[in-house]
Enzyme design. Structure first.
Site, PDB file in Angstrom:
ATOM      1  N   THR A  33     -12.990  43.777 -23.302  1.00 60.66           N
ATOM      2  CA  THR A  33     -13.342  43.181 -22.008  1.00 60.66           C
ATOM      3  C   THR A  33     -13.371  41.666 -22.153  1.00 60.66           C
ATOM      4  OG1 THR A  33     -14.877  43.336 -20.136  1.00 60.66           O
ATOM      5  CG2 THR A  33     -15.859  43.381 -22.321  1.00 60.66           C
ATOM      6  N   ASN A  34     -13.949  40.962 -21.198  1.00 64.57           N
ATOM      7  CA  ASN A  34     -14.032  39.499 -21.269  1.00 64.57           C
ATOM      8  C   ASN A  34     -15.359  39.037 -20.671  1.00 64.57           C
ATOM      9  OD1 ASN A  34     -13.633  39.000 -18.316  1.00 64.57           O
ATOM     10  ND2 ASN A  34     -11.669  39.990 -18.749  1.00 64.57           N
ATOM     11  N   ASP A  35     -15.571  37.728 -20.643  1.00 60.08           N
ATOM     12  CA  ASP A  35     -16.867  37.160 -20.268  1.00 60.08           C
ATOM     13  C   ASP A  35     -17.112  37.052 -18.765  1.00 60.08           C
ATOM     14  OD1 ASP A  35     -17.941  36.794 -22.792  1.00 60.08           O
ATOM     15  OD2 ASP A  35     -16.940  34.867 -23.070  1.00 60.08           O
ATOM     16  N   SER A  36     -16.202  37.542 -17.941  1.00 54.47           N
ATOM     17  CA  SER A  36     -16.396  37.392 -16.496  1.00 54.47           C
ATOM     18  C   SER A  36     -17.674  38.100 -16.034  1.00 54.47           C
ATOM     19  CB  SER A  36     -15.203  37.984 -15.749  1.00 54.47           C
ATOM     20  OG  SER A  36     -15.472  37.991 -14.366  1.00 54.47           O
TER      21      SER A  36
END
Ligand code: CTP
Ligand code: CA
Length: 227
Positions: A33-36
């Site tokens: 996933t990512n930091d959004s």
């Protein structure tokens, strides 16, 4: 509160917003996933509702708190789920705003069982995810399309390239290397581009404020076009 007295600039418009990061599974307990956080997309959804729009919020992985009131919530965790959720609704949408941070790659295969460690190194094979915004741009018809771009360099060049490549009506570019902009923060800094170039330079402000500014720009662009 000043946001409560928002004018109904989007009355009767059907607005779809994507928010948050996607989750791409590797096995039953692991994912990429990512930091959004989803905060920008949530703020846009809440503001669009206050401006009288009928709002669908397609959300991936978020940490932006509770869903805004009066907004239809659709969960779509992976890029593929988000693609399906957006494309299915495209013909019934007047304005699409793609604030989600969609993973560009996903594991080529998803292990059905929890993966066991083997050698000293592990190489994961990834494949491209579908580009939701690009597909929306190709099939948009009369729908007004707003893309986002998170960049750390060459902001204008990359933003204009994305706007053209993905056939967007507006592109919101964030320089995420700047303090006060980007993933997880409560504020944002943005440049808004249309096909002619820079349309508006928005200095650091809270995400709810930026959401209002962006939606007013969308509303006036639509009005100027006679739609
Ligand atoms: N986007 C999308 N589907 C993808 C990747 C991105 O719909 N598979 C959308 C994002 O929601 C955003 C816009 O495309 O509105 C730009 O995303 P960004 O990551 O900045 O651009 P990319 O085209 O993925 O280019 P790169 O990451 O290589 O800069
Ligand atoms: Ca990307």
């Amino acid at each position: 509160e000043r946001f409560m007295s928002e004018e109904p600039l989007l009355a009767g418009r059907r607005v779809l917003i994507t928010a948050g990061g996607t989750i791409e599974r590797l096995d039953p307990v692991r994912y990429i996933t990512n930091d959004s956080s989803g905060k920008m997309g949530f703020a846009i959804a809440a503001a669009a509702r206050r401006m009288g729009a009928e709002v669908v919020l397609v959300a991936g992985n978020t940490s932006a708190g509770s869903f805004p009131e009066g907004v239809q919530h659709v969960q779509a965790l992976s890029a593929q789920e988000m693609y399906d959720a957006v494309l299915r609704r495209l013909a019934d949408t007047d304005i699409v705003i793609m604030a989600a941070a969609v993973s560009d790659y996903r594991p080529k295969s998803v292990a059905p069982q929890k993966m066991k460690k083997t050698g000293e190194n592990l190489i994961l094979e990834l494949e491209r995810t579908p580009d939701i915004l690009q597909t929306v741009g190709q099939r948009k018809g009369k729908t007004f399309v707003v893309g986002f771009a998170a960049e750390t360099e060459h902001l204008e060049e990359y933003a204009m390239d994305k706007l053209q490549r993905k056939n967007c009506d507006l592109l919101v570019a964030n320089d995420v290397s700047q303090e006060g902009a980007g993933f997880g923060t409560d504020t944002n800094i943005a440049q808004i581009y249309n096909k002619d170039g820079l349309l508006e330079n928005l200095p650091m402000m809270t995400k709810p404020e930026m959401a209002c500014r962006l939606l007013r720009i969308i509303a006036s662009t639509l009005e100027a076009a006679g739609d």
